[in-house]
Design an enzyme around this catalytic site. Structure first.
Site, PDB file in Angstrom:
ATOM      1  N   HIS A   1      72.606  56.021  30.040  1.00  0.00           N
ATOM      2  CA  HIS A   1      71.799  54.814  29.847  1.00  0.00           C
ATOM      3  C   HIS A   1      71.806  54.120  31.210  1.00  0.00           C
ATOM      4  O   HIS A   1      72.748  53.382  31.527  1.00  0.00           O
ATOM      5  CB  HIS A   1      72.400  53.901  28.788  1.00  0.00           C
ATOM      6  CG  HIS A   1      72.529  54.508  27.430  1.00  0.00           C
ATOM      7  ND1 HIS A   1      71.441  54.832  26.651  1.00  0.00           N
ATOM      8  CD2 HIS A   1      73.620  54.853  26.697  1.00  0.00           C
ATOM      9  CE1 HIS A   1      71.860  55.342  25.500  1.00  0.00           C
ATOM     10  NE2 HIS A   1      73.184  55.371  25.509  1.00  0.00           N
TER      11      HIS A   1
ATOM     12  N   ARG B   1      78.127  43.630  24.190  1.00  0.00           N
ATOM     13  CA  ARG B   1      76.726  43.799  23.826  1.00  0.00           C
ATOM     14  C   ARG B   1      75.887  42.602  24.247  1.00  0.00           C
ATOM     15  O   ARG B   1      74.720  42.752  24.660  1.00  0.00           O
ATOM     16  CB  ARG B   1      76.579  44.033  22.320  1.00  0.00           C
ATOM     17  CG  ARG B   1      75.180  44.488  21.941  1.00  0.00           C
ATOM     18  CD  ARG B   1      75.029  44.740  20.464  1.00  0.00           C
ATOM     19  NE  ARG B   1      75.055  43.514  19.690  1.00  0.00           N
ATOM     20  CZ  ARG B   1      74.611  43.422  18.426  1.00  0.00           C
ATOM     21  NH1 ARG B   1      74.160  44.499  17.813  1.00  0.00           N
ATOM     22  NH2 ARG B   1      74.670  42.286  17.780  1.00  0.00           N
TER      23      ARG B   1
ATOM     24  N   TYR C   1      65.571  54.187  25.591  1.00  0.00           N
ATOM     25  CA  TYR C   1      65.016  53.424  24.481  1.00  0.00           C
ATOM     26  C   TYR C   1      64.495  52.056  24.898  1.00  0.00           C
ATOM     27  O   TYR C   1      64.039  51.273  24.064  1.00  0.00           O
ATOM     28  CB  TYR C   1      66.048  53.269  23.352  1.00  0.00           C
ATOM     29  CG  TYR C   1      67.382  52.676  23.744  1.00  0.00           C
ATOM     30  CD1 TYR C   1      67.543  51.305  23.875  1.00  0.00           C
ATOM     31  CD2 TYR C   1      68.484  53.492  23.954  1.00  0.00           C
ATOM     32  CE1 TYR C   1      68.762  50.759  24.212  1.00  0.00           C
ATOM     33  CE2 TYR C   1      69.710  52.959  24.287  1.00  0.00           C
ATOM     34  CZ  TYR C   1      69.850  51.590  24.421  1.00  0.00           C
ATOM     35  OH  TYR C   1      71.068  51.046  24.768  1.00  0.00           O
TER      36      TYR C   1
ATOM     37  N   HIS D   1      73.016  59.957  18.815  1.00  0.00           N
ATOM     38  CA  HIS D   1      74.333  59.336  18.753  1.00  0.00           C
ATOM     39  C   HIS D   1      74.920  59.604  17.373  1.00  0.00           C
ATOM     40  O   HIS D   1      74.267  59.361  16.351  1.00  0.00           O
ATOM     41  CB  HIS D   1      74.233  57.818  18.922  1.00  0.00           C
ATOM     42  CG  HIS D   1      73.855  57.366  20.294  1.00  0.00           C
ATOM     43  ND1 HIS D   1      72.852  56.452  20.521  1.00  0.00           N
ATOM     44  CD2 HIS D   1      74.349  57.668  21.518  1.00  0.00           C
ATOM     45  CE1 HIS D   1      72.750  56.208  21.820  1.00  0.00           C
ATOM     46  NE2 HIS D   1      73.653  56.948  22.442  1.00  0.00           N
TER      47      HIS D   1
ATOM     48  N   HIS E   1      78.880  61.939  21.317  1.00  0.00           N
ATOM     49  CA  HIS E   1      80.131  61.273  20.936  1.00  0.00           C
ATOM     50  C   HIS E   1      80.886  62.050  19.855  1.00  0.00           C
ATOM     51  O   HIS E   1      81.982  62.526  20.105  1.00  0.00           O
ATOM     52  CB  HIS E   1      79.919  59.818  20.509  1.00  0.00           C
ATOM     53  CG  HIS E   1      79.319  58.962  21.563  1.00  0.00           C
ATOM     54  ND1 HIS E   1      79.893  58.802  22.802  1.00  0.00           N
ATOM     55  CD2 HIS E   1      78.180  58.218  21.580  1.00  0.00           C
ATOM     56  CE1 HIS E   1      79.138  58.010  23.533  1.00  0.00           C
ATOM     57  NE2 HIS E   1      78.094  57.637  22.821  1.00  0.00           N
TER      58      HIS E   1
ATOM     59  N   ASP F   1      77.243  58.159  30.174  1.00  0.00           N
ATOM     60  CA  ASP F   1      76.844  57.160  29.188  1.00  0.00           C
ATOM     61  C   ASP F   1      76.613  55.785  29.794  1.00  0.00           C
ATOM     62  O   ASP F   1      75.602  55.538  30.442  1.00  0.00           O
ATOM     63  CB  ASP F   1      77.888  57.120  28.084  1.00  0.00           C
ATOM     64  CG  ASP F   1      77.436  56.352  26.843  1.00  0.00           C
ATOM     65  OD1 ASP F   1      76.315  55.840  26.851  1.00  0.00           O
ATOM     66  OD2 ASP F   1      78.210  56.270  25.873  1.00  0.00           O
TER      67      ASP F   1
END
Length: 460
Positions: free
Chosen positions: A67, A88, A127, A235, A272, A321
């Site tokens: 990402h 987050r 995304y 994921h 994962h 990641d």
């Protein structure tokens, strides 16, 4: 024709001495152990050039799960402990501030950092599709095109794993806030947008089903049908809570749910796969699994059953990641050391298995890369054997001592992209500094509460 010569080269799953490598148009056409670099290749009377590759030469690494925009969070999320939810919030702040131009600048710098770490191809789990309010750009794939161009300018290949993301929870709650950037409304909207993406010499187009909480079960079979023949990533079971909620909603685990709807195929990669039942391990045996040890430890996810999956027949790959670290040696070492900690046994993977995982280009659709062999892409990574970390190490085991700082030269598709530890066209530290500063100067301060709330899933 170009000839390379190296004292130590990883060939055919083992170390070879004094190897001559002949390359034509970015493809390996000759691999000669105990070869004379000055001797002409078959059918040739002279060489265009000869380059000595120093140290240990490995195949180019594949970063199977990235990402890119998460790189802006490195070293900025640890104040006062916190939890996934405080992490987050910062991630959302970065995501909300990106546009195609700033995304290109950041991704270019991140992919150049990957090049310094010996990565010659990346699988970008993409995304961040639309504008901050969820409205598509004039070019609905502007953000994806920025990533593809960034990889080209950094000198590495990319597989754009364009991600289907429709809901925010297993029970189907709608996307809100910055998550609206991720969604296309429905599966048809996603398909219509992704149909406009085109492969390029350095870029493949793949797909991703974000997670069982982001895609309703009713869409999974049709997604699998529409993505047949593509690299597909998902994921899977990164948190226990994801399993618990899937069990409560569907009466099965995420792996079982995806099996019911035909998502698991030879080219599907589970990312994962941390919290698995025995049945889940059986399902994933014979498929591909990508571990991201440095992110999984950074986010306190847990330790996945890597050795058990490999023994069941799964093919392993590695990804950085969230880019808490970009270092494939650290990832492969994490694969081994995590399994040692979990099982209290040493020697869980051989060096050959670890190198194969780090160089698993097949996991992102590049079947013509990942080995130093005739017919494969000329991707070479040179690792110092005389640094303070590697001095005295057996060259055949040096991967368990080296770090990305020990990489001196990187060749991708026959082109030198790293020389003497520096990118040949990008000032990587400055590019990273500039790109991240532009995103974080107006970001809120790092949160400090030691929140330990258990949330429903880490993958935002």
């Amino acid at each position: 024709m170009k000839t390379y010569f190296a004292s130590y080269v990883w060939v055919g799953g083992r170390l070879e001495r004094d190897v001559r490598l002949d390359v034509h148009r970015g493809v390996i056409v000759g691999v000669t152990p105990s070869g004379d670099p000055s001797a002409p290749a078959p059918g040739k009377s002279a060489r265009e050039s000869i380059m000595k590759l120093p140290g240990l030469v490995l195949p180019g690494f594949a970063n199977a799960h990235s990402h890119a925009f998460h790189r802006a969070l490195r070293g900025r999320t640890h104040a006062g402990g916190g939890s996934f939810w405080t992490w987050r919030d910062l991630m959302y702040s970065v995501a909300g501030g990106l546009d195609p131009d700033s995304y290109y600048a950041l991704a270019r710098a991140v992919y150049a950092e990957m090049a310094l770490a010996g990565i010659t191809a990346v699988g970008e789990f993409h995304y961040l599709h639309h504008g901050p309010d969820g409205v598509p750009y004039a070019d609905p794939n502007a953000m994806g095109h920025a990533l593809v161009q960034a990889a080209a300018d950094a000198g590495i290949r990319i597989t754009l794993l364009d991600t289907l993301y429709l809901t925010s929870s297993v029970d189907g709650k709608p996307l809100e806030g910055v998550q609206r950037r991720y969604g296309d409304g429905d599966l048809d909207g996603w398909s219509a947008r992704t149909d406009q993406l085109r492969a390029q010499p350095h870029a493949k187009i793949g797909a991703a089903l974000h997670s069982v909480r982001a895609v309703p079960a009713s869409d999974m079979a049709l997604f699998a049908d529409r993505t047949a023949g593509l690299p597909v990533h998902v994921h899977l079971s990164e948190q226990r809570a994801e399993n618990e909620q899937t069990l409560a909603t569907y009466g099965c685990t995420p792996a079982e749910l995806l099996e019911r709807h035909g998502v698991w195929r030879a080219d599907t990669v589970a990312v994962h796969a941390t919290h698995l039942t025995d049945r889940d391990v059986d399902i994933l045996g014979g498929h591909q699994v990508c571990f991201c040890p440095t992110t999984e430890r950074d986010l306190a996810d847990g330790i996945g059953p890597a050795r058990r999956l490999a023994d069941a027949g799964a093919t392993l790959s590695l990804g950085s990641d969230s880019h808490a670290v970009i270092d494939q040696f650290e990832e492969l070492r994490g694969l081994e050391m995590n399994d040692r900690l979990a099982t209290e046994r040493r020697g869980r993977f051989t060096p050959a298995e670890l190198i194969a995982a780090a160089a698993n280009h097949q996991s992102i659709g590049w079947s013509d890369a990942g080995e130093i062999a005739v017919g494969k892409r000329a991707d070479f990574v040179c690792v110092r054997l005389d640094s303070v970390r590697t001095a005295g190490a057996d060259p055949a085991q040096a991967i368990l001592a080296a770090t990305a700082a020990d990489i001196t030269h990187v060749v991708a598709d026959g082109r030198l992209i790293v020389s003497d530890g520096r990118h040949t066209s990008i000032d990587v530290p400055q590019a990273l500094t500039d790109a991240i500063r532009s995103l974080t100067d107006n970001a809120p301060p790092s949160p400090t509460p030691a929140d330990t709330t258990l949330g429903e899933g880490r993958r935002a």
